[in-house]
Design a protein around this motif. Structure first.
Motif, PDB file in Angstrom:
ATOM      1  N   VAL A 110     -30.267  51.419 -48.819  1.00 58.08           N
ATOM      2  CA  VAL A 110     -29.619  50.880 -47.617  1.00 58.08           C
ATOM      3  C   VAL A 110     -30.187  51.615 -46.394  1.00 58.08           C
ATOM      4  CG1 VAL A 110     -27.381  50.543 -46.473  1.00 58.08           C
ATOM      5  CG2 VAL A 110     -27.546  50.464 -48.969  1.00 58.08           C
ATOM      6  N   PRO A 111     -30.576  50.883 -45.345  1.00 53.95           N
ATOM      7  CA  PRO A 111     -31.131  51.567 -44.165  1.00 53.95           C
ATOM      8  C   PRO A 111     -30.105  52.490 -43.494  1.00 53.95           C
ATOM      9  CG  PRO A 111     -31.457  49.187 -44.035  1.00 53.95           C
ATOM     10  CD  PRO A 111     -30.547  49.425 -45.175  1.00 53.95           C
ATOM     11  N   VAL A 112     -30.613  53.508 -42.853  1.00 56.92           N
ATOM     12  CA  VAL A 112     -29.751  54.442 -42.118  1.00 56.92           C
ATOM     13  C   VAL A 112     -29.827  54.079 -40.634  1.00 56.92           C
ATOM     14  CG1 VAL A 112     -29.294  56.862 -41.621  1.00 56.92           C
ATOM     15  CG2 VAL A 112     -30.286  56.214 -43.814  1.00 56.92           C
ATOM     16  N   LEU A 113     -28.656  54.016 -39.992  1.00 57.89           N
ATOM     17  CA  LEU A 113     -28.612  53.556 -38.604  1.00 57.89           C
ATOM     18  C   LEU A 113     -28.267  54.688 -37.637  1.00 57.89           C
ATOM     19  CD1 LEU A 113     -26.553  50.291 -39.237  1.00 57.89           C
ATOM     20  CD2 LEU A 113     -29.034  50.493 -39.064  1.00 57.89           C
ATOM     21  N   TYR A 114     -28.825  54.599 -36.456  1.00 54.66           N
ATOM     22  CA  TYR A 114     -28.520  55.583 -35.421  1.00 54.66           C
ATOM     23  C   TYR A 114     -27.124  55.374 -34.847  1.00 54.66           C
ATOM     24  CZ  TYR A 114     -33.325  57.307 -35.187  1.00 54.66           C
ATOM     25  OH  TYR A 114     -34.529  57.892 -35.478  1.00 54.66           O
ATOM     26  N   TYR A 115     -26.529  54.221 -35.110  1.00 53.92           N
ATOM     27  CA  TYR A 115     -25.255  53.875 -34.480  1.00 53.92           C
ATOM     28  C   TYR A 115     -24.061  54.042 -35.423  1.00 53.92           C
ATOM     29  CZ  TYR A 115     -28.675  51.929 -31.331  1.00 53.92           C
ATOM     30  OH  TYR A 115     -29.752  51.790 -30.495  1.00 53.92           O
ATOM     31  N   ASP A 116     -24.295  54.547 -36.622  1.00 50.61           N
ATOM     32  CA  ASP A 116     -23.216  54.725 -37.585  1.00 50.61           C
ATOM     33  C   ASP A 116     -22.837  56.212 -37.608  1.00 50.61           C
ATOM     34  OD1 ASP A 116     -21.768  55.243 -39.971  1.00 50.61           O
ATOM     35  OD2 ASP A 116     -22.532  53.393 -40.865  1.00 50.61           O
ATOM     36  N   ARG A 117     -21.665  56.525 -37.082  1.00 45.32           N
ATOM     37  CA  ARG A 117     -21.269  57.935 -36.929  1.00 45.32           C
ATOM     38  C   ARG A 117     -21.150  58.642 -38.270  1.00 45.32           C
ATOM     39  NH1 ARG A 117     -18.461  59.349 -31.852  1.00 45.32           N
ATOM     40  NH2 ARG A 117     -19.310  57.893 -30.365  1.00 45.32           N
ATOM     41  N   ASP A 118     -20.621  57.950 -39.271  1.00 45.73           N
ATOM     42  CA  ASP A 118     -20.473  58.576 -40.582  1.00 45.73           C
ATOM     43  C   ASP A 118     -21.848  58.902 -41.173  1.00 45.73           C
ATOM     44  OD1 ASP A 118     -17.761  58.411 -40.374  1.00 45.73           O
ATOM     45  OD2 ASP A 118     -17.624  56.484 -41.405  1.00 45.73           O
ATOM     46  N   GLN A 119     -22.779  57.951 -41.007  1.00 50.92           N
ATOM     47  CA  GLN A 119     -24.128  58.185 -41.525  1.00 50.92           C
ATOM     48  C   GLN A 119     -24.805  59.340 -40.782  1.00 50.92           C
ATOM     49  OE1 GLN A 119     -26.445  54.553 -41.521  1.00 50.92           O
ATOM     50  NE2 GLN A 119     -25.866  54.114 -43.628  1.00 50.92           N
ATOM     51  N   LEU A 120     -24.522  59.443 -39.496  1.00 50.49           N
ATOM     52  CA  LEU A 120     -25.130  60.532 -38.727  1.00 50.49           C
ATOM     53  C   LEU A 120     -24.646  61.892 -39.229  1.00 50.49           C
ATOM     54  CD1 LEU A 120     -25.084  59.062 -35.108  1.00 50.49           C
ATOM     55  CD2 LEU A 120     -27.076  59.477 -36.542  1.00 50.49           C
ATOM     56  N   GLU A 121     -23.371  61.950 -39.592  1.00 50.94           N
ATOM     57  CA  GLU A 121     -22.848  63.208 -40.145  1.00 50.94           C
ATOM     58  C   GLU A 121     -23.530  63.515 -41.488  1.00 50.94           C
ATOM     59  OE1 GLU A 121     -18.588  64.210 -39.896  1.00 50.94           O
ATOM     60  OE2 GLU A 121     -18.411  62.368 -38.747  1.00 50.94           O
ATOM     61  N   GLU A 122     -23.713  62.473 -42.288  1.00 43.23           N
ATOM     62  CA  GLU A 122     -24.385  62.678 -43.584  1.00 43.23           C
ATOM     63  C   GLU A 122     -25.827  63.127 -43.376  1.00 43.23           C
ATOM     64  OE1 GLU A 122     -23.893  59.415 -46.405  1.00 43.23           O
ATOM     65  OE2 GLU A 122     -22.012  58.940 -45.393  1.00 43.23           O
ATOM     66  N   ILE A 123     -26.469  62.560 -42.373  1.00 44.07           N
ATOM     67  CA  ILE A 123     -27.851  62.932 -42.070  1.00 44.07           C
ATOM     68  C   ILE A 123     -27.930  64.416 -41.700  1.00 44.07           C
ATOM     69  CG2 ILE A 123     -29.586  62.709 -40.211  1.00 44.07           C
ATOM     70  CD1 ILE A 123     -30.029  60.698 -42.333  1.00 44.07           C
ATOM     71  N   MET A 124     -26.946  64.866 -40.930  1.00 39.35           N
ATOM     72  CA  MET A 124     -26.955  66.272 -40.523  1.00 39.35           C
ATOM     73  C   MET A 124     -26.734  67.181 -41.734  1.00 39.35           C
ATOM     74  SD  MET A 124     -27.744  66.552 -37.423  1.00 39.35           S
ATOM     75  CE  MET A 124     -27.162  67.853 -36.375  1.00 39.35           C
ATOM     76  N   ALA A 125     -25.869  66.754 -42.643  1.00 39.85           N
ATOM     77  CA  ALA A 125     -25.666  67.538 -43.865  1.00 39.85           C
ATOM     78  C   ALA A 125     -26.964  67.567 -44.671  1.00 39.85           C
ATOM     79  CB  ALA A 125     -24.527  66.942 -44.687  1.00 39.85           C
ATOM     80  N   PHE A 126     -27.655  66.429 -44.704  1.00 41.37           N
ATOM     81  CA  PHE A 126     -28.929  66.360 -45.417  1.00 41.37           C
ATOM     82  C   PHE A 126     -29.961  67.294 -44.764  1.00 41.37           C
ATOM     83  CE2 PHE A 126     -33.171  64.832 -46.210  1.00 41.37           C
ATOM     84  CZ  PHE A 126     -33.158  64.529 -47.556  1.00 41.37           C
ATOM     85  N   THR A 127     -29.933  67.338 -43.440  1.00 37.75           N
ATOM     86  CA  THR A 127     -30.856  68.217 -42.726  1.00 37.75           C
ATOM     87  C   THR A 127     -30.609  69.677 -43.121  1.00 37.75           C
ATOM     88  OG1 THR A 127     -30.799  66.638 -40.915  1.00 37.75           O
ATOM     89  CG2 THR A 127     -31.752  68.772 -40.424  1.00 37.75           C
ATOM     90  N   GLY A 128     -29.325  70.008 -43.259  1.00 35.66           N
ATOM     91  CA  GLY A 128     -28.988  71.350 -43.732  1.00 35.66           C
ATOM     92  C   GLY A 128     -29.544  71.603 -45.120  1.00 35.66           C
ATOM     93  N   VAL A 259     -30.622  60.524 -31.073  1.00 32.56           N
ATOM     94  CA  VAL A 259     -29.383  59.744 -31.246  1.00 32.56           C
ATOM     95  C   VAL A 259     -28.770  59.428 -29.881  1.00 32.56           C
ATOM     96  CG1 VAL A 259     -26.991  59.882 -32.071  1.00 32.56           C
ATOM     97  CG2 VAL A 259     -28.862  60.579 -33.563  1.00 32.56           C
ATOM     98  N   MET A 260     -28.666  60.439 -29.021  1.00 34.72           N
ATOM     99  CA  MET A 260     -28.022  60.246 -27.715  1.00 34.72           C
ATOM    100  C   MET A 260     -28.855  59.342 -26.808  1.00 34.72           C
ATOM    101  SD  MET A 260     -25.336  61.806 -28.318  1.00 34.72           S
ATOM    102  CE  MET A 260     -24.716  63.046 -29.448  1.00 34.72           C
ATOM    103  N   ARG A 261     -30.150  59.392 -26.980  1.00 36.25           N
ATOM    104  CA  ARG A 261     -31.000  58.507 -26.179  1.00 36.25           C
ATOM    105  C   ARG A 261     -30.760  57.047 -26.555  1.00 36.25           C
ATOM    106  NH1 ARG A 261     -37.510  57.991 -26.257  1.00 36.25           N
ATOM    107  NH2 ARG A 261     -37.485  56.063 -25.090  1.00 36.25           N
ATOM    108  N   LYS A 262     -30.533  56.821 -27.856  1.00 33.41           N
ATOM    109  CA  LYS A 262     -30.221  55.448 -28.291  1.00 33.41           C
ATOM    110  C   LYS A 262     -28.914  54.978 -27.670  1.00 33.41           C
ATOM    111  CE  LYS A 262     -33.469  55.251 -31.621  1.00 33.41           C
ATOM    112  NZ  LYS A 262     -34.550  54.300 -31.666  1.00 33.41           N
TER     113      LYS A 262
END
Lengths: 355, 171
Positions: A110-128, A259-262
Motif C-alpha cells: 500500500v502506498p505511503v502518503l504525506y497526508y496521512d498523520r498515522d502513517q507519518l508517525e509510523e514512518i518516523m518510528a521506521f526512521t528510528g 511533509v510541512m512543505r506539502k
C-alpha cells in the motif's frame, strides 16, 4: 525512432540484460524496462515464484559498493527492507563498463502518503529503526564513503554565501517576479541562516558527531516516502538509492520539511507527534534535539529553490511553477518561526509525551 | 443615461490587449498549454521522442565485495536457486573476499573478536523496545574521518568566504 524501431531496441535491451542476470542464481521468465532517467535504470525481472528489480547506475563502483554494503547491513540487522540478492559468488553488486548493477526483491504494498498523520508517525518510528539498524556498519575496504558528519558548518557557509551571491543577481533583475519575491524574504532568511550557523558552534555538536562516527551510523540522505510501502501492515523500505554518514538529525529535518512543505504550512502539533514517535524507537537527548531545531532553523528549502531557479536546474519548470513552489516554501518557512522560537518548550513536551 | 459633467472630462485609457500574451489560467500556466499540445498528437510525440533504452555493456564483469558466506546461500527460496559451485561464470572476475565479520559460531563464543561481539549487539531487531543509549555500539576502528574530525572539528572558512561572512555575526 518510429514505433517499430523502438520496440526492437527494447527487445534487444531485454536480451542484453540477460547477460547481467546470468551472474545471479535466478531463472528469469520475463524482463521489462521500468524506468530510465538521470543515469539510473530499472528493470522488472519476473521469475516463476518472485519478482526482482535490477537497478543499473552510472556511478563509481566503489560508491555503489558503499550503498550496497549498507543495504546488506540493514537487512542483516533485521530492518524491513527489500532483500538484496548477492551474485552467485556472493558479490553485493556487479560492475561492467561504466555501470554498476544491484538486484533486489520487488516489493509492492500500500502506498505511503504525506497526508496521512498515522502513517507519518509510523514512518518516523521506521526512521528510528533505520538509524538503530545502521549502527555498526563497517564499509568494505574498496568502498568509497560519503560523509557529511563534521561538515555542517562548511555546508551552511557555502549555502549562505551562495544566497548572498544570488541576492546580487536578483538586484540586477528587479522586474523578474521570482527575484522580487526572493528579495522580499532573503534578508530574513539570511538572518536565520547566520543564527543557525552560530548555534552550531557548540560542544554538543562535536560530541554527537564523534558518537555518530564511532557508532558507524548512517542516514538515508535523500529521504522520500516514494521508496516506502506498507506491507503486511508494517512500513517497508522498497529500495535504498543512497546513504551518507551523517547525524540522524539530517533525516528528521529532511522529512519534517518535506511533509510541512506539502501542507504549505508548518504544523507544530504534527511535528511533535512525529518526533515523539521517532523518540520512542531511537531516543535523542534534549541537546541533540536542539541541534535538530538549529538545522530546521537554517532555510535549506529556501536555498534549494533559489539555487534551482538561478542555475536553471529544472528545465521542465515554467516561471509559474517556480513561483508556486517558491511561495509554498516561503509560507512554510514563515509559519515555522513560532515553532523555532519555542524550542525548549517543544523539546520538553516531546520528551514528556505531552502537547 | 448621460455621464455627470465631471466624469465627461476624464480620459479613460484603453489598453491594447493584442500587444500582450497572457498565461493560461491555473497553476501550471504555460506548462499546461505545452502539455495539452503534446497530448493532442501522441503519435507525433512518440516519433519525436529521443528516448532510447539504456546501454547494457557486454564486456568483462566484476563482482564487487565477493564473500563465500553470501555465495548462493541467501536467497529466501530454494527451487530457483543453483549452487555457486555448479555454475560459476568464467567471465566473472573475483575480487578478494572482504573482511567483514563472519557468521558467529556458538561453540567459539568465548573467542569472539570485538567485531563479532558488535555484530551480536546490533543483531536484535530494533524498534521492539526502547534501546539503551549506554549500550550504543562503538566501532574501534582507525577511521581517518574520526582522526580528522578530532584534529579539527570546525575548520575555519576559506579566506574569501570568511570575508563574505564577516560582519554578519559569524566569527
Amino acid at each position: 525512432m518510429n514505433r517499430q524501431e523502438y520496440s526492437k531496441s527494447i527487445e534487444q535491451n531485454h536480451r542484453d540484460v540477460s547477460h547481467v542476470l546470468s551472474h545471479y542464481a535466478i531463472r528469469p521468465e520475463s524482463v521489462r524496462l521500468i524506468s530510465s532517467r538521470g543515469g539510473r535504470s530499472k528493470w522488472l525481472i519476473e521469475t516463476g515464484q518472485r519478482n526482482f528489480f535490477l537497478r543499473q547506475e552510472q556511478i563509481r563502483p566503489s560508491r555503489m559498493l558503499f550503498i550496497a554494503g549498507a543495504h546488506w547491513h540493514l537487512q542483516q540487522n533485521g530492518l524491513p527492507i527489500a532483500r538484496l540478492i548477492p551474485t552467485r559468488n556472493g558479490g553485493l553488486c556487479l560492475a561492467g563498463g561504466e555501470f554498476v548493477y544491484v538486484l533486489y526483491e520487488a516489493s509492492e504494498g500500500v502506498p505511503v502518503l504525506y497526508y496521512d498523520r498515522d502513517q507519518l508517525e509510523e514512518i518516523m518510528a521506521f526512521t528510528g529503526q533505520f538509524h538503530q539498524a545502521s549502527k555498526g556498519y563497517i564499509p568494505g575496504e574498496q568502498s568509497k564513503k560519503r560523509t557529511r558528519t563534521g561538515k555542517w558548518q562548511k555546508l551552511y557557509r557555502w549555502k549562505l554565501q551562495e544566497l548572498e551571491d544570488h541576492k546580487k543577481v536578483a538586484l540586477q533583475d528587479p522586474d523578474d517576479a521570482f527575484s522580487q519575491l526572493f528579495l522580499a524574504h532573503v534578508d530574513r532568511m539570511l538572518e536565520r541562516g547566520y543564527e543557525a550557523l552560530n548555534e552550531l558552534d557548540t560542544p554538543e555538536l562535536s560530541e554527537w558527531t564523534l558518537e555518530t562516527l564511532r557508532s558507524g551510523m548512517f542516514c538515508q540522505q535523500d529521504f522520500t516516502l516514494a521508496r516506502m510501502t506498507v506491507k503486511e501492515e508494517h512500513m517497508f523500505l522498497k529500495d535504498l538509492h543512497s546513504v551518507t554518514i551523517d547525524l540522524p538529525a539530517r533525516d528528521l529535518r529532511i522529512l519534517l520539511n518535506k511533509v510541512m512543505r506539502k501542507l504549505n504550512v508548518w504544523d507544530t502539533e504534527l511535528a511533535i507527534r512525529m518526533l515523539r514517535s521517532y523518540d520512542q524507537v531511537h531516543p535523542l537527548t534534549p541537546a541533540q534535539y536542539r541541534i535538530l531545531w538549529t538545522d530546521l532553523k537554517f532555510p535549506h528549502l529556501f536555498c534549494s529553490m533559489v539555487h534551482k531557479y538561478y542555475l536553471g536546474q529544472k528545465q521542465s519548470w515554467g516561471d509559474e511553477k517556480y513561483l508556486m513552489n517558491f511561495r509554498n516554501v516561503i509560507a512554510m518557512e514563515e509559519s515555522k518561526q513560532p515553532f523555532l522560537e519555542q524550542s525548549e518548550t517543544h523539546i520538553l513536551h516531546l520528551k514528556e509525551g505531552t502537547t | 443615461m448621460t455621464l455627470p459633467e465631471n466624469l465627461k472630462k476624464l480620459i479613460i485609457p484603453i489598453v491594447d490587449l493584442d500587444r500582450y500574451r497572457f498565461s493560461p489560467p491555473g497553476s501550471m500556466g504555460w506548462s499546461e498549454a505545452e502539455y495539452e499540445e503534446l497530448i493532442t498528437d501522441p503519435e507525433r510525440t512518440i516519433q519525436t521522442e529521443t528516448f532510447s533504452p539504456p546501454e547494457v555493456p557486454q564486456e568483462e564483469w566484476v563482482e564487487l565485495s565477493v564473500s563465500k558466506d553470501r555465495a548462493g546461500g541467501d536467497l529466501p527460496f530454494s527451487s530457483e536457486h543453483e549452487r555457486a559451485s555448479d555454475t560459476v561464470d568464467a567471465s566473472a572476475t573475483v575480487t578478494p573476499p572482504d573482511k567483514r565479520p563472519k557468521q558467529r559460531s556458538p561453540e567459539k563464543k568465548s573467542k569472539q573478536s570485538p567485531e563479532k561481539k558488535l555484530e551480536q549487539r546490533t543483531e536484535e531487531l530494533p524498534g521492539k523496545e526502547i534501546p539503551d543509549r549506554e549500550k550504543t555500539a562503538v566501532l574501534e576502528v582507525n577511521d581517518p574521518l574520526i582522526e580528522e574530525y578530532v584534529k579539527s572539528p570546525n575548520p575555519p572558512a576559506r579566506p574569501w568566504l570568511a570575508k563574505q561572512v564577516t560582519g554578519r555575526g559569524y566569527q
